[in-house]
Design a protein around this motif. Structure first.
Motif, PDB file in Angstrom:
ATOM      1  N   LEU A  30       0.849  -1.194   0.000  1.00  0.00           N
ATOM      2  CA  LEU A  30       0.000   0.000   0.000  1.00  0.00           C
ATOM      3  C   LEU A  30       0.881   1.240   0.000  1.00  0.00           C
ATOM      4  CD1 LEU A  30      -2.774   1.360   0.182  1.00  0.00           C
ATOM      5  CD2 LEU A  30      -2.647   1.113   2.675  1.00  0.00           C
ATOM      6  N   ASN A  31       0.692   2.082  -1.013  1.00  0.00           N
ATOM      7  CA  ASN A  31       1.418   3.340  -1.090  1.00  0.00           C
ATOM      8  C   ASN A  31       0.667   4.414  -0.316  1.00  0.00           C
ATOM      9  OD1 ASN A  31       3.377   2.173  -2.753  1.00  0.00           O
ATOM     10  ND2 ASN A  31       2.206   2.666  -4.610  1.00  0.00           N
ATOM     11  N   HIS A  32       1.417   5.377   0.199  1.00  0.00           N
ATOM     12  CA  HIS A  32       0.790   6.409   1.015  1.00  0.00           C
ATOM     13  C   HIS A  32      -0.133   7.318   0.213  1.00  0.00           C
ATOM     14  CE1 HIS A  32       4.663   8.020  -0.449  1.00  0.00           C
ATOM     15  NE2 HIS A  32       3.983   9.127  -0.607  1.00  0.00           N
ATOM     16  N   ASP A  33       0.062   7.390  -1.115  1.00  0.00           N
ATOM     17  CA  ASP A  33      -0.832   8.216  -1.913  1.00  0.00           C
ATOM     18  C   ASP A  33      -2.151   7.502  -2.202  1.00  0.00           C
ATOM     19  OD1 ASP A  33       0.579   6.367  -3.431  1.00  0.00           O
ATOM     20  OD2 ASP A  33       0.299   7.499  -5.274  1.00  0.00           O
ATOM     21  N   LYS A  34      -2.292   6.256  -1.780  1.00  0.00           N
ATOM     22  CA  LYS A  34      -3.529   5.508  -1.959  1.00  0.00           C
ATOM     23  C   LYS A  34      -4.363   5.453  -0.676  1.00  0.00           C
ATOM     24  CE  LYS A  34      -2.829   4.281  -6.248  1.00  0.00           C
ATOM     25  NZ  LYS A  34      -3.749   4.706  -7.330  1.00  0.00           N
ATOM     26  N   VAL A  35      -4.018   6.278   0.299  1.00  0.00           N
ATOM     27  CA  VAL A  35      -4.742   6.321   1.569  1.00  0.00           C
ATOM     28  C   VAL A  35      -5.545   7.613   1.620  1.00  0.00           C
ATOM     29  CG1 VAL A  35      -4.552   6.305   4.086  1.00  0.00           C
ATOM     30  CG2 VAL A  35      -2.963   4.954   2.715  1.00  0.00           C
ATOM     31  N   THR A  36      -6.835   7.498   1.871  1.00  0.00           N
ATOM     32  CA  THR A  36      -7.732   8.644   1.945  1.00  0.00           C
ATOM     33  C   THR A  36      -8.315   8.725   3.351  1.00  0.00           C
ATOM     34  OG1 THR A  36      -8.318   8.376  -0.373  1.00  0.00           O
ATOM     35  CG2 THR A  36      -9.764   9.753   0.965  1.00  0.00           C
ATOM     36  N   ILE A  37      -8.249   9.931   3.941  1.00  0.00           N
ATOM     37  CA  ILE A  37      -8.762  10.161   5.290  1.00  0.00           C
ATOM     38  C   ILE A  37      -9.804  11.269   5.230  1.00  0.00           C
ATOM     39  CG2 ILE A  37      -8.199  10.844   7.651  1.00  0.00           C
ATOM     40  CD1 ILE A  37      -5.439   9.737   7.285  1.00  0.00           C
ATOM     41  N   ILE A  38     -10.993  11.004   5.775  1.00  0.00           N
ATOM     42  CA  ILE A  38     -12.052  12.003   5.873  1.00  0.00           C
ATOM     43  C   ILE A  38     -12.607  11.968   7.288  1.00  0.00           C
ATOM     44  CG2 ILE A  38     -12.647  11.767   3.436  1.00  0.00           C
ATOM     45  CD1 ILE A  38     -15.106  10.172   4.310  1.00  0.00           C
ATOM     46  N   ASP A  39     -13.386  12.995   7.655  1.00  0.00           N
ATOM     47  CA  ASP A  39     -14.064  13.006   8.944  1.00  0.00           C
ATOM     48  C   ASP A  39     -15.549  12.777   8.741  1.00  0.00           C
ATOM     49  OD1 ASP A  39     -14.903  15.366   7.849  1.00  0.00           O
ATOM     50  OD2 ASP A  39     -14.018  16.670   9.360  1.00  0.00           O
ATOM     51  N   THR A  40     -16.262  12.706   9.846  1.00  0.00           N
ATOM     52  CA  THR A  40     -17.694  12.425   9.776  1.00  0.00           C
ATOM     53  C   THR A  40     -18.492  13.592   9.203  1.00  0.00           C
ATOM     54  OG1 THR A  40     -17.854  13.123  12.101  1.00  0.00           O
ATOM     55  CG2 THR A  40     -17.656  10.765  11.662  1.00  0.00           C
ATOM     56  N   GLN A  41     -17.872  14.760   9.071  1.00  0.00           N
ATOM     57  CA  GLN A  41     -18.540  15.902   8.447  1.00  0.00           C
ATOM     58  C   GLN A  41     -18.363  15.915   6.937  1.00  0.00           C
ATOM     59  OE1 GLN A  41     -20.414  17.833  10.345  1.00  0.00           O
ATOM     60  NE2 GLN A  41     -19.784  16.730  12.181  1.00  0.00           N
ATOM     61  N   GLY A  42     -17.635  14.946   6.411  1.00  0.00           N
ATOM     62  CA  GLY A  42     -17.418  14.877   4.971  1.00  0.00           C
ATOM     63  C   GLY A  42     -16.256  15.696   4.467  1.00  0.00           C
TER      64      GLY A  42
END
Length: 535
Positions: free
Chosen positions: A201-213
């Motif tokens: 897994l490359n770091h550019d393939k990780v997506t982080i969001i919050d519960t507010q979108g």
């Protein structure tokens, strides 16, 4: 003979007026109620947080365990915060941890503790992915400001052909505390955590969001032009903020808060230049090799003994040469632009009986001094092309709410666990003080109250307190009944003035004085007989 103190106290209470009885009874009730409150507060255990912000499923399990163990508890924050007595906090946590509580509904590697015999390969891979997602979610939830986390990993099937192979990806959803925001360094750390935990897994393939979108992660590809531009812009903002705060602090210390404003604009050079330089020194020659060639020519005839022998020497020289490889760093300051505004000097004057504020413009000498301080603090360089301007203007009078003052975030961790103990102690002290104040006021009021008693009428000699008139004054005359008058006795010390002994002494004195005033001759004879008793 000494009497029972309880009976004396009861007689004293019976002699009081109804208003006094009601007052003393109310005071006793208040004291008893306060004493009961004190006892309940003192005996109440000091509660501390067992768990905070846990899920409803875990809260129900914790409550069931506490009820089974008969441990008192309190629920707060809609049941998401559970408190138990302070002395049972750590023991209860260890007991719940042994049962796997709280788990927050997240399954980790404990899924493999069960017997997996007969399970298909697909189910084993699925369980491995679930366990990996659960462990990552647990780790992320331990970060400050994160209330909940969910991790989803996509692992595509491996392909035989390299070109058709797809890389794994991951998505992370965070539930943050109200008003809390993660810094970019925290987000980058989470991205690296997830990418390092999943194979391939490359770091550019990780997506982080919050519960507010809101998208929290960014494209961290070093070769991306957008990422490079964003990084340069953030660096420029950071440098400008540092310079502005540095100059603003100096002016605030001198002029006071709100009397100045400084803005700094910085031009940075992000060009990356790599240079290779070769320098030759013609004055320096070094012999690096020398070659000698000999040649011999023999005569034409065989018996000719003469021959020519020649020798040539070749020397190779090298000139001194130096090679330098220079790589210029990026982010160098090309130019600084500084703008400062200073408030005029406020003055209070009285005009038409009213006080008004006027502003006096600062002198150029003062502005030059402030400008010199700012220039030296920020490293102003005129040869570099830096610009600087400072002016003086009267500022508008605004309230402090007009300023964008950041609010201080409330952190529940700063609140000590034994805060309830201190609150109870303060309440006890206040209640004791209030009760003492009430009792003092009641005692002062009792001292100033007047007791209504039936007076001793003239002619009362016996203990029955019957009304009798003197024979010489009331002969043949029917004496009407004398109405009782209420005699007001000023109360001093309660124990001395309203006791039976004090009343008895006062009644005896009044009887003697009445008898002497009505029968002076008999009283004189009696006193004379007392004086001659010892003769």
């Amino acid at each position: 003979m000494n009497k029972n103190p309880f009976s004396e106290l009861l007689q004293l209470f019976n002699r009081l007026a109804p208003q006094q009885k009601i007052l003393i009874g109310g005071a006793l009730i208040v004291v008893i109620v306060l004493f009961g409150v004190f006892i309940s507060i003192i005996n109440e255990p000091n509660y501390s947080n067992l768990y905070s912000n846990i899920s409803e499923e875990d809260a129900s399990k914790v409550v069931d365990y506490l009820n089974s163990q008969k441990i008192s508890f309190k629920l707060e924050n809609g049941g998401r915060t559970i408190k138990v007595p302070q002395e049972a906090v750590y023991e209860t946590r260890l007991a719940l941890a042994s049962k796997g509580i709280p788990s927050s509904g997240i399954i980790g590697y404990e899924i493999f503790d069960k017997n997996t015999m007969g399970m298909s390969e697909f189910m084993q891979k699925l369980n491995y992915k679930r366990a990996l997602e659960g462990e990552l979610a647990r780790t992320i939830m331990q970060q400050e400001g994160v209330l909940g986390a969910r991790v989803m990993i996509v692992m595509p099937e491996k392909s035989i052909f390299k070109d058709e192979e797809k890389l794994p990806s991951a998505s992370v959803v965070l539930k943050l505390k109200p008003g809390y925001s993660l810094s970019q360094s925290n987000i980058t750390a989470m991205v690296n955590l997830v990418s390092s935990s999943v194979e391939g897994l490359n770091h550019d393939k990780v997506t982080i969001i919050d519960t507010q979108g809101h998208l929290l992660s960014k494209n961290n590809d070093d070769n991306s032009l957008i990422a490079a531009t964003s990084t340069q812009y953030e660096l420029k903002q950071s440098v400008e903020k540092y310079f502005s705060q540095k100059a603003q602090k100096i002016l605030d210390d001198v002029l006071g808060y709100g009397n100045s404003a400084v803005q700094v604009s910085v031009d940075l050079n992000f060009d990356q230049v790599e240079k290779t330089m070769e320098q030759y020194d013609p004055d320096s020659q070094v012999a690096i090799s020398e070659q000698t060639v000999k040649s011999e020519n023999s005569g034409k005839k065989l018996n000719d003994s003469t021959a020519n022998v020649s020798q040539n020497t070749i020397t190779n020289y090298e000139i001194n040469k130096s090679i330098q490889k220079v790589v210029e760093g990026t982010g160098n300051i090309k130019r600084i632009s500084i703008a400062a505004v200073i408030n005029d000097i406020p003055q209070e004057i009285e005009k038409n009986g009213k006080k008004e504020f006027t502003y006096q413009q600062r002198t150029q000498e003062q502005l030059n001094k402030f400008g010199l301080i700012i220039k030296n603090a920020l490293g102003y360089d005129e040869n570099r092309g830096d610009s600087f301007s400072i002016v003086s203007f009267p500022f508008e009078q605004t309230s402090l709410t007009a300023f964008n003052v950041p609010q201080i975030e409330k952190n529940n961790n700063l609140i000590p666990d034994n805060v309830d103990k201190w609150i109870n102690l303060v309440l006890i002290i206040l209640a004791i003080g209030a009760s003492l104040f009430i009792i003092k006021k009641l005692m002062q009021r009792l001292k100033t109250e007047r007791i209504l008693l039936a007076p001793v009428q003239p002619g009362q000699i016996d203990n029955t307190l019957s009304l009798q008139a003197a024979p010489e004054e009331n002969a043949g005359v029917t004496q009407p009944l004398v109405k009782r008058k209420k005699l007001q006795l000023q109360m001093g010390d309660i124990e001395d003035e309203i006791s039976d002994e004090a009343l008895r002494k006062r009644m005896q004195q009044e009887r003697i004085s009445n008898y002497v005033s009505k029968n002076p001759v008999d009283a004189a004879k009696l006193i004379n007989s007392w004086l001659h008793e010892d003769e």
